[in-house]
Motif scaffolding. Structure first.
Motif, mmCIF file in Angstrom:
data_model
loop_
_atom_site.group_PDB
_atom_site.id
_atom_site.type_symbol
_atom_site.label_atom_id
_atom_site.label_comp_id
_atom_site.label_asym_id
_atom_site.label_seq_id
_atom_site.Cartn_x
_atom_site.Cartn_y
_atom_site.Cartn_z
ATOM 1 N N ASP A 167 0.727 -1.336 -0.129
ATOM 2 C CA ASP A 167 0.017 -0.055 -0.160
ATOM 3 C C ASP A 167 1.029 1.372 0.131
ATOM 4 O O ASP A 167 0.482 2.498 0.209
ATOM 5 N N ASN A 196 6.512 6.960 -2.491
ATOM 6 C CA ASN A 196 7.407 6.403 -1.709
ATOM 7 C C ASN A 196 8.065 5.031 -2.667
ATOM 8 O O ASN A 196 9.262 4.713 -2.405
ATOM 9 N N TYR A 240 -0.273 4.886 -11.427
ATOM 10 C CA TYR A 240 -1.412 5.083 -10.754
ATOM 11 C C TYR A 240 -2.679 3.983 -11.445
ATOM 12 O O TYR A 240 -3.307 3.289 -10.752
ATOM 13 N N SER A 268 2.798 4.474 -0.786
ATOM 14 C CA SER A 268 2.318 5.603 -2.038
ATOM 15 C C SER A 268 3.238 5.485 -3.259
ATOM 16 O O SER A 268 4.485 5.104 -3.329
ATOM 17 N N ARG A 285 -1.958 0.461 -10.538
ATOM 18 C CA ARG A 285 -2.282 -0.141 -9.422
ATOM 19 C C ARG A 285 -3.969 -0.053 -9.407
ATOM 20 O O ARG A 285 -4.298 -0.991 -8.539
#
Length: 336
Positions: A293, A298, A324, A295, A327
């Motif tokens: 999870d 990160n 994005y 970000s 995911r």
């Protein structure tokens, strides 16, 4: 099938007071090979000794049907219940282990751990043990594909790249046939190497690995090229994803010029060192996006990208989608 006179190969001088009991907890989508390999070691230990050294039972979170990686449905004998202190829980993990790691399961694991019960995690099940806090400060391993995300999430676990790890009564494997190696070691510890070797012989398993053996094929075998300097450079790249090393320094470290390094990569891998390094970093990024999870920023930093925009640009160029969207699409597939 051996004739009856030859079936009991290993004589044991002492019969244990009672068989050692293994409780196999089947998580949804568990890897069939890892589970079957472990169970068959126990079965053969009983057969080759002529004694019931081991007993086992199959457990599911609800006691209802559980599907394995091949789609085959198993019917556990029990749901999560009270165990005895001498039991060994064997968590059987596989794909989507995060979804299979429920609050109910974690609570049960922590409760049974307080009794002193031992735990083994097969394939990805080290994730579940770590999530329950049962691997804090312990040596452990997990399938190589899950190593990046595991190390990011569980910094207190001493993660190794070995095929299996044993730290007290915490046992973990990398998955696949490594269950055989772990359970042969368990049998050897319990009843001697002669019995463990007899079990391996029955399985036609001639290369028994130890906890010093690593999971993955060597770099030369993986890339299909046996060039010592190329292997050294790739090994350095794989070990330095978060802080990439420049091609000039990589070349210097193996005693060649940057131009020679470029030619070496072009000749054997049909790409530049910079391109190859980028692909390694993007592969790690993809694993982290799919399995954690974290970000996106990160993930970018963990893979050596200075900014999310640069990371997104490189990711899109390689995978034809943004981090994005990748995911989001992965989350949609998991929810179906």
């Amino acid at each position: 099938m051996l004739p009856p006179s030859q079936r009991k190969i290993v004589e044991l001088d002492e019969i244990p007071d009672k068989p050692r009991r293994f409780v196999f907890v089947l998580l949804e989508n568990f890897t069939l090979l890892s589970f079957a390999a472990a169970l068959d070691c126990l079965r053969l230990a009983n057969r080759m000794s002529g004694k019931t050294l081991y007993e086992w039972t199959l457990v599911g979170e609800t006691g209802g049907d559980v599907s394995c990686s091949t789609g085959t449905v198993f019917k556990p004998e029990h749901g999560l219940g009270e165990l005895n202190r001498g039991d060994m829980v064997v968590l059987c993990g596989g794909a989507q282990v995060q979804e299979a790691t429920t609050k109910k399961l974690l609570g049960w694991l922590r409760r049974e751990a307080r009794k002193g019960v031992g735990f083994a995690g097969l394939c990805t099940a080290a994730y579940t043990l770590a999530k329950a806090g049962l691997l804090d400060g312990k040596r452990a391993t997990i399938h190589w594909e899950n190593q990046d995300s595991f190390s990011e999430e569980f910094e207190e676990v001493i993660l190794t790249k070995s095929v299996f790890a044993i730290d007290g009564n915490r046992l973990t494997t990398a998955g696949g046939t490594s269950s055989i190696d772990l359970f042969l070691q368990v049998i050897a510890n319990d009843h001697g190497e002669a019995l463990a070797n007899a079990v391996a012989d029955q399985q036609i398993y001639s290369s028994i690995r130890t906890d010093q053996d690593t999971q993955r094929l060597s770099v030369p075998t993986r890339i299909g090229v046996r060039h010592p300097k190329l292997s050294q450079v790739i090994h350095k790249m794989e070990a330095n994803i978060e802080e990439p090393i420049s091609p000039s320094i990589l070349a210097r470290d193996v005693g060649m010029s940057t131009r020679q390094l470029e030619r070496l990569f072009r000749r054997y891998l049909n790409r530049s060192p910079k391109r190859y390094y980028m692909e390694l970093r993007l592969q790690k990024a993809r694993n982290l996006l799919m399995q954690t999870d974290m970000s996106v920023i990160n993930v970018a930093l963990a893979c050596g990208f200075a900014s999310p925009s640069h990371f997104s640009k490189c990711y899109r160029a390689h995978y034809d989608t943004t981090p994005y969207r990748e995911r989001g699409a992965h989350a949609s597939r998991q929810s179906v």
